[in-house]
Motif scaffolding. Structure first.
Motif, PDB file in Angstrom:
ATOM      1  N   GLY A 134       0.797  -1.230   0.000  1.00  0.00           N
ATOM      2  CA  GLY A 134       0.000   0.000   0.000  1.00  0.00           C
ATOM      3  C   GLY A 134       0.825   1.273   0.000  1.00  0.00           C
ATOM      4  N   TRP A 135       2.133   1.154  -0.127  1.00  0.00           N
ATOM      5  CA  TRP A 135       3.018   2.324  -0.207  1.00  0.00           C
ATOM      6  C   TRP A 135       3.590   2.412  -1.618  1.00  0.00           C
ATOM      7  N   LEU A 136       3.589   3.633  -2.174  1.00  0.00           N
ATOM      8  CA  LEU A 136       4.230   3.905  -3.456  1.00  0.00           C
ATOM      9  C   LEU A 136       5.638   4.436  -3.198  1.00  0.00           C
ATOM     10  N   GLY A 137       6.593   3.970  -3.982  1.00  0.00           N
ATOM     11  CA  GLY A 137       7.937   4.548  -3.952  1.00  0.00           C
ATOM     12  C   GLY A 137       8.299   5.021  -5.347  1.00  0.00           C
ATOM     13  N   MET A 138       8.924   6.189  -5.421  1.00  0.00           N
ATOM     14  CA  MET A 138       9.337   6.734  -6.722  1.00  0.00           C
ATOM     15  C   MET A 138      10.782   7.196  -6.651  1.00  0.00           C
ATOM     16  N   LEU A 139      11.527   6.905  -7.700  1.00  0.00           N
ATOM     17  CA  LEU A 139      12.867   7.449  -7.890  1.00  0.00           C
ATOM     18  C   LEU A 139      12.706   8.520  -8.966  1.00  0.00           C
ATOM     19  N   MET A 140      12.995   9.781  -8.605  1.00  0.00           N
ATOM     20  CA  MET A 140      12.717  10.903  -9.503  1.00  0.00           C
ATOM     21  C   MET A 140      13.964  11.748  -9.726  1.00  0.00           C
ATOM     22  N   GLU A 141      13.911  12.548 -10.807  1.00  0.00           N
ATOM     23  CA  GLU A 141      15.042  13.444 -11.060  1.00  0.00           C
ATOM     24  C   GLU A 141      15.147  14.467  -9.933  1.00  0.00           C
ATOM     25  N   ASP A 142      16.375  14.803  -9.574  1.00  0.00           N
ATOM     26  CA  ASP A 142      16.645  15.832  -8.569  1.00  0.00           C
ATOM     27  C   ASP A 142      16.768  17.156  -9.315  1.00  0.00           C
ATOM     28  N   LEU A 143      15.845  18.079  -9.043  1.00  0.00           N
ATOM     29  CA  LEU A 143      15.833  19.348  -9.774  1.00  0.00           C
ATOM     30  C   LEU A 143      16.966  20.260  -9.300  1.00  0.00           C
ATOM     31  N   ASP A 144      17.382  21.171 -10.165  1.00  0.00           N
ATOM     32  CA  ASP A 144      18.381  22.169  -9.775  1.00  0.00           C
ATOM     33  C   ASP A 144      17.847  23.009  -8.620  1.00  0.00           C
ATOM     34  N   PRO A 145      18.724  23.632  -7.829  1.00  0.00           N
ATOM     35  CA  PRO A 145      18.244  24.457  -6.715  1.00  0.00           C
ATOM     36  C   PRO A 145      17.285  25.548  -7.192  1.00  0.00           C
ATOM     37  N   ALA A 146      16.291  25.840  -6.366  1.00  0.00           N
ATOM     38  CA  ALA A 146      15.355  26.922  -6.696  1.00  0.00           C
ATOM     39  C   ALA A 146      16.094  28.255  -6.659  1.00  0.00           C
ATOM     40  N   VAL A 147      15.795  29.119  -7.633  1.00  0.00           N
ATOM     41  CA  VAL A 147      16.444  30.439  -7.657  1.00  0.00           C
ATOM     42  C   VAL A 147      15.604  31.481  -6.933  1.00  0.00           C
ATOM     43  N   ARG A 148      14.312  31.213  -6.773  1.00  0.00           N
ATOM     44  CA  ARG A 148      13.412  32.126  -6.045  1.00  0.00           C
ATOM     45  C   ARG A 148      12.098  31.413  -5.775  1.00  0.00           C
ATOM     46  N   ASP A 149      11.284  32.024  -4.907  1.00  0.00           N
ATOM     47  CA  ASP A 149       9.951  31.490  -4.644  1.00  0.00           C
ATOM     48  C   ASP A 149       9.015  31.875  -5.787  1.00  0.00           C
ATOM     49  N   ALA A 150       7.995  31.054  -6.011  1.00  0.00           N
ATOM     50  CA  ALA A 150       7.008  31.357  -7.048  1.00  0.00           C
ATOM     51  C   ALA A 150       6.113  32.513  -6.605  1.00  0.00           C
ATOM     52  N   ASP A 151       5.778  33.411  -7.538  1.00  0.00           N
ATOM     53  CA  ASP A 151       4.845  34.504  -7.231  1.00  0.00           C
ATOM     54  C   ASP A 151       3.532  34.280  -8.004  1.00  0.00           C
ATOM     55  N   ASP A 152       2.615  35.227  -7.880  1.00  0.00           N
ATOM     56  CA  ASP A 152       1.291  35.070  -8.497  1.00  0.00           C
ATOM     57  C   ASP A 152       1.366  34.924 -10.024  1.00  0.00           C
ATOM     58  N   LEU A 153       2.283  35.650 -10.653  1.00  0.00           N
ATOM     59  CA  LEU A 153       2.388  35.555 -12.115  1.00  0.00           C
ATOM     60  C   LEU A 153       2.915  34.190 -12.541  1.00  0.00           C
ATOM     61  N   ASP A 154       3.825  33.624 -11.737  1.00  0.00           N
ATOM     62  CA  ASP A 154       4.276  32.249 -12.002  1.00  0.00           C
ATOM     63  C   ASP A 154       3.101  31.291 -11.869  1.00  0.00           C
ATOM     64  N   GLY A 155       2.287  31.518 -10.836  1.00  0.00           N
ATOM     65  CA  GLY A 155       1.129  30.661 -10.579  1.00  0.00           C
ATOM     66  C   GLY A 155       0.133  30.676 -11.723  1.00  0.00           C
ATOM     67  N   THR A 156      -0.180  31.873 -12.226  1.00  0.00           N
ATOM     68  CA  THR A 156      -1.153  31.942 -13.328  1.00  0.00           C
ATOM     69  C   THR A 156      -0.573  31.298 -14.587  1.00  0.00           C
ATOM     70  N   ALA A 157       0.727  31.502 -14.848  1.00  0.00           N
ATOM     71  CA  ALA A 157       1.341  30.904 -16.042  1.00  0.00           C
ATOM     72  C   ALA A 157       1.287  29.382 -15.973  1.00  0.00           C
ATOM     73  N   ALA A 158       1.584  28.817 -14.798  1.00  0.00           N
ATOM     74  CA  ALA A 158       1.550  27.361 -14.637  1.00  0.00           C
ATOM     75  C   ALA A 158       0.121  26.833 -14.749  1.00  0.00           C
ATOM     76  N   ALA A 159      -0.834  27.570 -14.161  1.00  0.00           N
ATOM     77  CA  ALA A 159      -2.239  27.141 -14.211  1.00  0.00           C
ATOM     78  C   ALA A 159      -2.755  27.127 -15.653  1.00  0.00           C
ATOM     79  N   VAL A 160      -2.367  28.125 -16.437  1.00  0.00           N
ATOM     80  CA  VAL A 160      -2.802  28.183 -17.840  1.00  0.00           C
ATOM     81  C   VAL A 160      -2.297  26.950 -18.599  1.00  0.00           C
ATOM     82  N   VAL A 161      -1.034  26.573 -18.361  1.00  0.00           N
ATOM     83  CA  VAL A 161      -0.476  25.392 -19.033  1.00  0.00           C
ATOM     84  C   VAL A 161      -1.217  24.129 -18.584  1.00  0.00           C
TER      85      VAL A 161
END
Length: 303
Positions: A83-110
């Motif tokens: 009943g447990w899922l395990g995933m091996l996933m790519e390790d993303l590059d470090p975040a350069v900044r926090d997401a803001d509202d404009l990032d949020g709307t752009a991602a939501a549109v996609v």
């Protein structure tokens, strides 16, 4: 059932990925899931994420999203054990900044512009309007277990919302209707020098995209329809459907979205309380959150 089979799961995943050993470092761990960074002998890294039901199909959602063109982390391997899922996933590059509202709307549109996937559960009007009834069923089970005894006010609020649910849920399938991330917050959007990736698809479904937009600013503060209206307008400007601004269920789009998002959260909290967490020690915190959200639902849905 194994308490937490993460070591065995990891062994299985490493075998699938033709790896032998890795140094594990906890990133974030709670009772139902965990995220760790793995470092291999050749100094490369990967993310190991594990989660129990009902979060055990995220690998499918991530693979679907990636196939359909949504920027998400790549799943290298996945396996289910007890009943447990395990995933091996790519390790993303470090975040350069926090997401803001404009990032949020752009991602939501996609995301909302992505073709719907039959594999995802569906929350249409028929399903949406059953949320208060489903919450009442959870309450009945909690009381049968001699829990939530002082919750008559919660029952009364849910009864009132259930009676108003049919007219108020109208417009559920108006655009944007399709992929709903359902954990859509700034912390779910990772922005690195290579662009953005959307994380945490464990509870993705097909439904009203407005629920994502209503969740972006979080649920800890008092719902702010004016702030959400601005966000909805930014979403349309970014390429989202203008229908996101239209009235539904006799309410403004922002009140409808915030009200139904809070009702969706209430049903989820109550199901967690009786089914997934099922720990009476957590009852006071859950009851407090449910009361707060129900007060908001009554106000926002004008019940």
């Amino acid at each position: 059932m194994t308490a937490n089979p993460s070591a065995e799961l990891l062994d299985n995943l490493l075998t699938m990925a033709s790896r032998t050993t890795a140094v594990r470092e906890e990133v974030r761990v709670w009772s139902m899931s965990g995220v760790e960074r793995l470092t291999f002998p050749d100094a490369t890294t990967a993310i190991f994420k594990y989660a129990k039901r009902p979060f055990d199909s995220e690998d499918q959602a991530l693979r679907l999203a990636r196939t359909l063109g949504v920027p998400v982390p790549q799943v290298h391997a996945s396996a289910v054990l007890d009943g447990w899922l395990g995933m091996l996933m790519e390790d993303l590059d470090p975040a350069v900044r926090d997401a803001d509202d404009l990032d949020g709307t752009a991602a939501a549109v996609v995301l909302h512009g992505t073709r719907t996937a039959p594999a995802l559960p569906v929350l249409d009007q028929a399903r949406l309007r059953t949320l208060p009834d489903r919450a009442l069923e959870h309450l009945a089970r909690l009381r049968k277990a001699e829990r939530w005894q002082e919750a008559d006010d919660i029952e009364d609020a849910l009864d009132r919302i259930a009676q108003a649910a049919e007219p108020r849920s109208a417009g559920a399938t108006a655009a944007p209707f399709g992929w709903v991330h359902s954990e859509f917050h700034p912390t779910s959007l990772h922005i690195s020098r290579h662009g953005w990736r959307l994380l945490d698809f464990a509870r993705a479904f097909t439904g009203p995209g407005l629920l994502d937009l209503a969740s972006w600013h979080g649920t800890l503060d008092t719902p702010d329809p004016v702030r959400l209206r601005v966000f909805l307008e930014q979403y349309v400007t970014a390429g989202g459907t203008p229908d996101a601004l239209t009235q539904r269920g006799g309410l403004t789009a922002e009140n409808w979205a915030l009200g139904w998002h809070r009702m969706w959260a209430v049903e989820w909290f109550m199901e967690q309380s009786i089914r997934w967490i099922n720990d009476p020690a957590t009852d006071p915190a859950y009851i407090k959150a449910v009361r707060r959200h129900l007060t908001d639902v009554l106000h926002l849905l004008e019940v």
